[in-house]
Design a protein around this motif. Structure first.
Motif: not given
Length: 421
Positions: A3-9, A379-382, A111-119
């Protein structure tokens, strides 16, 4: 499915936001592009980003974000100053653009969860932009290195100026280096990004981008030194290389920074100081003092302001300056209060880069790449979502393998605990 996975879109929506902020003015391209066509593409990208984000988030679930909330408040002085049409109907159009831009950030904040996805999205998309710059240089070196810009690299396929290109190159270099230090990617993948991006940065002769990159990396890696042996080793090697470069290439570095300018021209920041003095000396009403003259093209008397704080003061007044300062202070304060980690280091790099660049570049008060850099920092600090983000290690023993993709085949040693960018 997680459920926490960020969609590719989501990455597609982020790319459309980046396309919107590439601008509509710059160098002459190989194939002349009408400004109306460029504006149609960039505004279409913004509408597309909002529509896609809304389709992905139909229930309008958003994450609490002081950053996006402050940007929302920034719309107030922008609308107040633009409503009297002193800056023309274009000011209201820019307000609408900023409103849609902020609304899209709200939708994506889910989808801002403190992970590196948006990086990773940031690196990939801006690297694609740099690839178009390199392609233009290969097709027409004369158009990509024009005399009007002093031989500095520009966009020959899409109208990008040297400061824009330098900014994109510096940001993805810094983020990629941090991923290597944090063992979130392998050296081979990182080299494919860093080496050509560094060459592009050097060809742009953009001093602000180079200083922002160096200062940002020092602060970011410094935040990891006490907890990461890799960061300590990188810091030691970087210091040694810097010392060798300072001794062996001092004259070349001095010439690169001067860019053939006189010492006087260099000291007054290539004429920027004259524009700043004229802007501060211009008479203003009380309303203009507090709310500005309305969103414009970040210029004064036809000359670029090239300073985020003065541009905000001119267009959104003292109220706008207070809100933009709050953005930087809040993000910086949250980053300092977080325990040492790779996401925190990436956020520190982005915040410090934007803060330093704000002195000679405009963009903190309107939809721009700088606001997207700070959005990645936010997003990284969320706080991680329930169950942890996609990039969050689940246990200490999994910390070094959380980014590995499931595979039954034997993984080479250089690729262990890593993921390609």
């Amino acid at each position: 499915m997680d459920a926490n996975r960020t969609p590719k879109a989501v990455g597609t929506a982020w790319g459309l936001l980046i396309l919107n902020t590439l601008g509509s003015t710059g160098a002459e391209t190989i194939v002349p592009l009408p400004r109306s066509l460029i504006q149609m593409v960039t505004m279409g990208a913004l509408v597309g980003a909002f529509t896609l984000a809304l389709a992905l988030n139909l229930r309008l679930r958003v994450r609490p974000s002081a950053y996006v909330f402050l940007l929302t408040l920034l719309l107030v002085p922008s609308l107040i100053s633009s409503a009297d049409l002193e800056a023309g109907f274009g000011a209201l159009f820019r307000c609408g653009r900023l409103a849609v831009f902020v609304a899209t950030l709200w939708l994506l904040s889910r989808w801002w969860d403190g992970g590196l996805t948006f990086v990773r999205h940031h690196i990939r998309i801006y690297f694609a932009v740099l690839a178009s710059v390199v392609a233009g240089a290969l097709v027409s070196p004369g158009a990509a290195l024009p005399d009007v810009y002093g031989g500095r690299l520009v966009g020959a396929l899409w109208p990008l100026t040297p400061p824009q290109i330098g900014q994109y190159a510096a940001v993805i270099i810094g983020l990629t280096v941090l991923l290597v230090v944090g063992r979130r990617t392998d050296g081979r993948s990182a080299a494919l990004v860093v080496v050509p991006s560094l060459a592009v940065l050097l060809l742009t002769h953009t001093r602000t981008a180079m200083l922002g990159l160096l200062v940002g990396l020092v602060l970011a890696i410094g935040s990891l030194v006490l907890t990461s042996a890799a960061a300590r080793r990188f810091f030691a090697w970087a210091a040694l290389c810097a010392a060798v470069a300072a001794v062996g290439f001092a004259s070349a570095l001095h010439a690169w920074f001067l860019r053939g300018q006189s010492q006087e021209n260099f000291s007054n920041l290539t004429g920027r100081a004259k524009v700043w003095d004229a802007l501060l000396a211009a008479p203003r009403t009380t309303g203009e003092e507090w709310f500005g003259v309305g969103l414009g093209d970040k210029s004064f008397d036809g000359l670029p302001i090239d300073n985020s704080w003065l541009a905000v003061y001119h267009e959104q007044g003292l109220t706008g300056i207070a809100l933009v300062a709050a953005v930087v202070v809040v993000l910086g304060g949250v980053a300092l209060l977080r325990p040492p980690s790779l996401p925190r280091a990436c956020a520190i790099f982005l915040i410090s880069y934007c803060a330093l660049a704000s002195y000679t570049e405009a963009g903190l008060g309107d939809a721009s790449p700088y606001l997207l850099h700070l959005a990645v920092a936010a997003s990284l600090l969320a706080a991680p979502a329930a169950g942890g983000g996609a990039d969050a290690p689940r246990t200490p023993s999994e910390a070094r393998t959380a980014f590995e993709k499931p595979s039954r085949r034997r993984v080479p040693r250089w690729a262990r605990s890593s993921e390609v960018i």
